[in-house]
Motif scaffolding. Structure first.
Motif, short mmCIF file in Angstrom:
data_model
loop_
_atom_site.label_atom_id
_atom_site.label_comp_id
_atom_site.label_asym_id
_atom_site.label_seq_id
_atom_site.Cartn_x
_atom_site.Cartn_y
_atom_site.Cartn_z
N ASP A 1 82.53 64.58 38.27
CA ASP A 1 82.57 63.70 37.11
C ASP A 1 81.73 64.27 35.96
O ASP A 1 82.15 64.28 34.79
CB ASP A 1 82.03 62.31 37.47
CG ASP A 1 82.95 61.54 38.39
OD1 ASP A 1 84.15 61.91 38.49
OD2 ASP A 1 82.47 60.60 39.04
N SER A 2 80.55 64.74 36.31
CA SER A 2 79.63 65.26 35.30
C SER A 2 80.17 66.51 34.63
O SER A 2 80.13 66.66 33.40
CB SER A 2 78.26 65.55 35.94
OG SER A 2 77.71 64.38 36.52
N THR A 29 74.18 79.68 35.97
CA THR A 29 73.26 78.78 35.28
C THR A 29 72.94 77.62 36.19
O THR A 29 73.69 77.31 37.13
CB THR A 29 73.87 78.29 33.95
OG1 THR A 29 72.83 77.72 33.14
CG2 THR A 29 74.95 77.23 34.19
N ALA A 30 71.80 76.97 35.93
CA ALA A 30 71.37 75.83 36.74
C ALA A 30 71.52 74.54 35.95
O ALA A 30 71.19 74.50 34.75
CB ALA A 30 69.92 76.01 37.18
N LEU A 31 72.05 73.52 36.60
CA LEU A 31 72.23 72.21 35.98
C LEU A 31 71.39 71.16 36.70
O LEU A 31 71.33 71.15 37.94
CB LEU A 31 73.70 71.79 36.04
CG LEU A 31 74.75 72.73 35.45
CD1 LEU A 31 76.13 72.12 35.60
CD2 LEU A 31 74.45 73.05 34.00
N SER A 62 81.34 67.47 30.37
CA SER A 62 80.20 68.22 29.87
C SER A 62 80.66 69.42 29.07
O SER A 62 81.87 69.65 28.90
CB SER A 62 79.33 68.71 31.04
OG SER A 62 79.99 69.79 31.72
N GLN A 63 79.73 70.21 28.58
CA GLN A 63 80.07 71.42 27.84
C GLN A 63 80.81 72.44 28.70
O GLN A 63 81.42 73.37 28.18
CB GLN A 63 78.78 72.07 27.30
CG GLN A 63 77.90 72.67 28.39
CD GLN A 63 76.61 73.24 27.86
OE1 GLN A 63 75.61 72.54 27.70
NE2 GLN A 63 76.63 74.53 27.57
N TRP A 64 80.75 72.26 30.03
CA TRP A 64 81.40 73.20 30.95
C TRP A 64 82.85 72.82 31.23
O TRP A 64 83.56 73.56 31.92
CB TRP A 64 80.62 73.26 32.26
CG TRP A 64 79.22 73.74 32.06
CD1 TRP A 64 78.09 72.98 31.96
CD2 TRP A 64 78.80 75.09 31.88
NE1 TRP A 64 76.99 73.76 31.74
CE2 TRP A 64 77.40 75.07 31.69
CE3 TRP A 64 79.47 76.32 31.86
CZ2 TRP A 64 76.66 76.23 31.48
CZ3 TRP A 64 78.73 77.48 31.67
CH2 TRP A 64 77.35 77.44 31.47
N ALA A 65 83.30 71.70 30.71
CA ALA A 65 84.65 71.22 31.00
C ALA A 65 85.74 72.25 30.68
O ALA A 65 86.68 72.42 31.47
CB ALA A 65 84.92 69.92 30.27
N PRO A 66 85.67 72.98 29.55
CA PRO A 66 86.74 73.95 29.27
C PRO A 66 86.84 75.08 30.30
O PRO A 66 87.88 75.72 30.44
CB PRO A 66 86.36 74.51 27.89
CG PRO A 66 85.49 73.47 27.28
CD PRO A 66 84.72 72.88 28.43
N LEU A 67 85.73 75.33 31.00
CA LEU A 67 85.73 76.40 32.00
C LEU A 67 86.52 76.01 33.25
O LEU A 67 86.97 76.86 34.01
CB LEU A 67 84.28 76.72 32.37
CG LEU A 67 83.98 78.07 33.03
CD1 LEU A 67 84.37 79.22 32.12
CD2 LEU A 67 82.49 78.14 33.37
N LEU A 68 86.71 74.72 33.45
CA LEU A 68 87.24 74.17 34.70
C LEU A 68 88.67 73.69 34.55
O LEU A 68 89.01 72.99 33.60
CB LEU A 68 86.34 73.01 35.14
CG LEU A 68 86.82 72.06 36.22
CD1 LEU A 68 86.85 72.76 37.57
CD2 LEU A 68 85.90 70.84 36.28
N ASP A 69 89.53 74.07 35.49
CA ASP A 69 90.87 73.48 35.60
C ASP A 69 90.78 72.37 36.64
O ASP A 69 90.73 72.62 37.85
CB ASP A 69 91.88 74.54 36.04
CG ASP A 69 93.29 73.97 36.17
OD1 ASP A 69 93.48 72.74 36.12
OD2 ASP A 69 94.23 74.78 36.36
#
Length: 706
Positions: A201-202, A41-43, A206-213
């Motif tokens: 930081d972004s 996806t593009a941000l 964001s909504q993508w935070a759960p995807l990231l460790d």
């Protein structure tokens, strides 16, 4: 300097405009090697805390970012490689005519647009492209990492590439393009560090935070994107590990440096140590990297070879000057980048990072923080074990108050399996003793981590093997002949490497006690060396007595025993052969013979091997000339050009891995030659297999002096 990279782009312009270029409608990227579907996806991100560094009239910094991630199976549209505007800008900047820019809009990719993510808490890798290059140039690498379970954050640095397309249809150009000074590149690298920190930081808010460790984030980049990785790691501790792929570092890494893992990966013709300003920038920063580190070079690649520019360009018939195919360059890049992050973000050890791999012969280890032994050249797995021996028939010659002579022997042999923990090279005490006074700025226990190839206490394979006894140089532990020992064992020999107690920097024993170099306190006159040679002959005979009357006896054919040694270990081979007729053939590798060989001399095969003399095979080696005259059997005197005394042992390998030159010839090359001639000598004289390299030089560095 950086100007060379610009010259490469200019050369690319002419290559692209050549008549041989053609627009193949089936242009493709490298297929991901993992087993997971990939989504993307593009941000569009806007940093309102700072104006754009290249267009100050814009009061914010806006960025486009592509996320790649493991996805649930999906059949939606695939990601477009480049937009029409981006493709046209790339072609215009390169001066390409005759090929429609739209060819780049149809390059086949594998990532499904806006596919549903699969997984949570993924390790993340930020990727930064080269100057003037759209982020699309790192698409293959991004898709490959995502297919192995990574979240990939691919950043487009606005105004630093020829075109960035935004969701509202705007296309920004390269405002940063123009004149290029050192100050420019430093500003660019530091600005990219700010971009990356803002992106992190972004994402984490964001909504993508759960995807990231957020505790497992790495960064890599190509060209200036790679160089910017260091700047980012300095300013943002969230980046736990980093890679610079073929990027000159114009912003010096200053003290206290970095203690997190770092990898340099570059083309051999530019980043081999000592080749020019680009390599010098890595050498400068290498000294400030305090943690795990590697400096790897890949032969046959050019600057675009690490990216999709090289991959797609080659399909268009473009000649970048690379001799290694672009698909191979992409495979090398993907394999080493993935292995690095698997080890340092996932905690999974990767043998690919320990030593050169036969799977990727193009890749050389120019520098390393973890020394390694070269892989054996034979086809048999190697095992090894430590054997403790005590000779109660004589007191120790150097410490008479000890009423016995105790020895440690490392026994190497063909093993039934290559699986199992590898043999420890040295104990912590032995490592500290050997490194003391070396001048290397390394931990004292460094050599406990030396990567070896033999499996500790592996089950032997075979019986009745020819046995080679190896004796190391004075003050050197027996481990310094491990590379040669492992190689011989891989060719079917049993090898006993003798640790001559009190004659090396230090030796550890199974009960925990440690013996230092008591003989080092004795004046080193001719009588001393003669005593040492005679004592080593006794040590070797006792070792043979012990091994042939032990559980290891069935492993050994006692009618086929040879001996070789380095330095004083080599010089001791002659008195050992004189005293013990079981030794059927011997080699002295660069050891001055203090104890004269007297009549009736020696009728068994013998070979002298010495380091380079000036002029070649120069007369004046009186001890060898004296002893050579007393040898009545098969004999050779071989000289190896480009070598020094340490070149024949692991000491030379270790020095070279840490940037200390050991003669014009690379230590790895010297080791190759040594292995070849030692194996050939014993093959011929213990196995009865003729070896032509003993009749005429098998390498250009070899001269037969006698």
């Amino acid at each position: 300097m950086r100007i060379k990279s610009i010259m490469v782009i200019t050369a690319l312009t002419f290559a692209l405009a050549s008549p041989s270029a053609s627009a193949d409608p089936a242009l493709t990227l490298a297929k991901p090697t993992g087993d997971r579907p990939v989504g993307t996806t593009a941000l569009h991100l806007k940093d309102t805390s700072r104006p754009d560094p290249w267009v100050p009239s814009v009061p914010y910094r806006e960025l486009m970012v592509s996320l790649f991630y493991p996805a649930a199976p999906a059949s939606g549209p695939k990601k477009q490689f480049m937009s029409e505007a981006e493709a046209k800008a790339v072609f215009d900047e390169a001066g390409i005519t005759g090929i429609p820019p739209s060819v780049l809009t149809t390059v086949r990719t594998d990532a499904v647009v806006d596919a549903r993510p699969a997984g949570r808490g993924l390790p993340a890798v930020v990727l930064s492209p080269g100057f003037k290059r759209p982020r699309a140039e790192l698409t293959s690498l991004s898709e490959d990492l995502a297919s192995h379970g990574y979240l990939v954050v691919l950043v487009d640095h606005t105004y630093e590439n020829v075109a960035t397309t935004f969701p509202d249809g705007r296309v920004t150009g390269c405002a940063a393009c123009g004149s290029y000074s050192i100050e420019f590149w430093q500003k660019l690298q530091r600005g990219r560090a700010k971009d990356v920190s803002f992106v992190l930081d972004s994402l984490t808010h964001s909504q993508w935070a759960p995807l990231l460790d957020s505790s497992r984030i790495g960064m890599a980049g190509h060209s200036v994107g790679g160089a910017s990785t260091i700047d980012t790691m300095v300013t943002d501790p969230r980046i736990k590990a980093g890679i610079d792929v073929d990027g000159t570092t114009d912003d010096p890494l200053l003290a206290p440096g970095l203690d997190r893992p770092f990898l340099f990966l570059g083309r051999a013709n530019t980043y081999t140590p000592g080749t020019g300003d680009e390599a010098a920038s890595w050498q400068r920063d290498w000294a400030q990297l305090k943690g795990w580190k590697r400096w790897l070079t890949a032969a046959g690649l050019q600057h675009p070879s690490f990216t999709d520019i090289g991959l797609v360009g080659e399909q268009l018939g473009i000649d970048f000057g690379a001799t290694t195919p672009a698909v191979r360059g992409q495979a090398i890049t993907a394999a080493y980048v993935r292995a690095f992050f698997d080890q340092h973000l996932r905690g999974k050890p990767q043998p690919l990072l320990d030593q050169p791999s036969p799977r990727y012969p193009e890749v050389a280890f120019a520098r390393t923080s973890t020394p390694y032994l070269p892989a054996p050249t034979g086809d048999r797995p190697v095992g090894s074990t430590a054997v403790y021996l005590k000779d109660t028939s004589r007191p120790d010659p150097w410490v008479p108050s000890v009423p016995y002579r105790e020895l440690m022997v490392s026994l190497f042999y063909p093993a039934a399996s290559a699986k199992g923990p590898k043999t420890q090279y040295l104990t912590a005490e032995e490592s500290a003793a050997l490194l003391q006074g070396s001048g290397l700025d390394v931990p004292s226990d460094l050599l406990t981590k030396m990567v070896t190839n033999s499996v500790a206490d592996a089950r032997p394979a075979g019986r009745g093997l020819p046995l080679i006894v190896l004796s190391p140089g004075y003050t050197k532990p027996r481990a310094t002949l491990s590379a040669l020992a492992e190689d011989l064992a891989s060719h079917g020999y049993a090898v006993a490497v003798v640790g001559h107690t009190y004659e090396n920097a230090g030796q550890s024993f199974p009960d925990g006690h440690f013996a230092g170099c008591a003989s080092c306190e004795v004046p080193h006159q001719s009588e001393f060396w003669q005593k040492l040679e005679l004592g080593r002959a006794k040590d070797v005979s006792y070792v043979l007595d012990s091994l042939t009357h032990s559980k290891w006896a069935s492993l050994i054919d006692s009618s086929r025993i040879g001996m070789a040694g380095h330095s004083m270990g080599g010089a001791s081979t002659i008195p050992a052969m004189v005293a013990d007729s079981r030794i059927k053939a011997g080699i002295d590798i660069d050891g001055t013979t203090e104890l004269p060989l007297t009549a009736p001399g020696l009728s068994r095969p013998f070979m002298f091997v010495n380091h380079e003399q000036v002029p070649k095979c120069a007369p004046g080696n009186v001890p060898w000339e004296r002893d050579y005259a007393q040898m009545t059997g098969w004999k050779r005197w071989v000289e190896v050009a480009g070598t020094q005394h340490a070149s024949f042992t692991d000491v030379g390998l270790l020095a070279e891995e840490f940037g200390v030159p050991i003669g014009p010839n690379a230590a790895v090359r010297a080791q190759e030659i040594t292995r070849t001639y030692v194996n050939a000598f014993f093959d011929q004289h213990l196995r009865g297999e003729s070896r032509p390299v003993l009749d005429q030089p098998g390498y250009p560095e070899i001269s037969f002096c006698r």
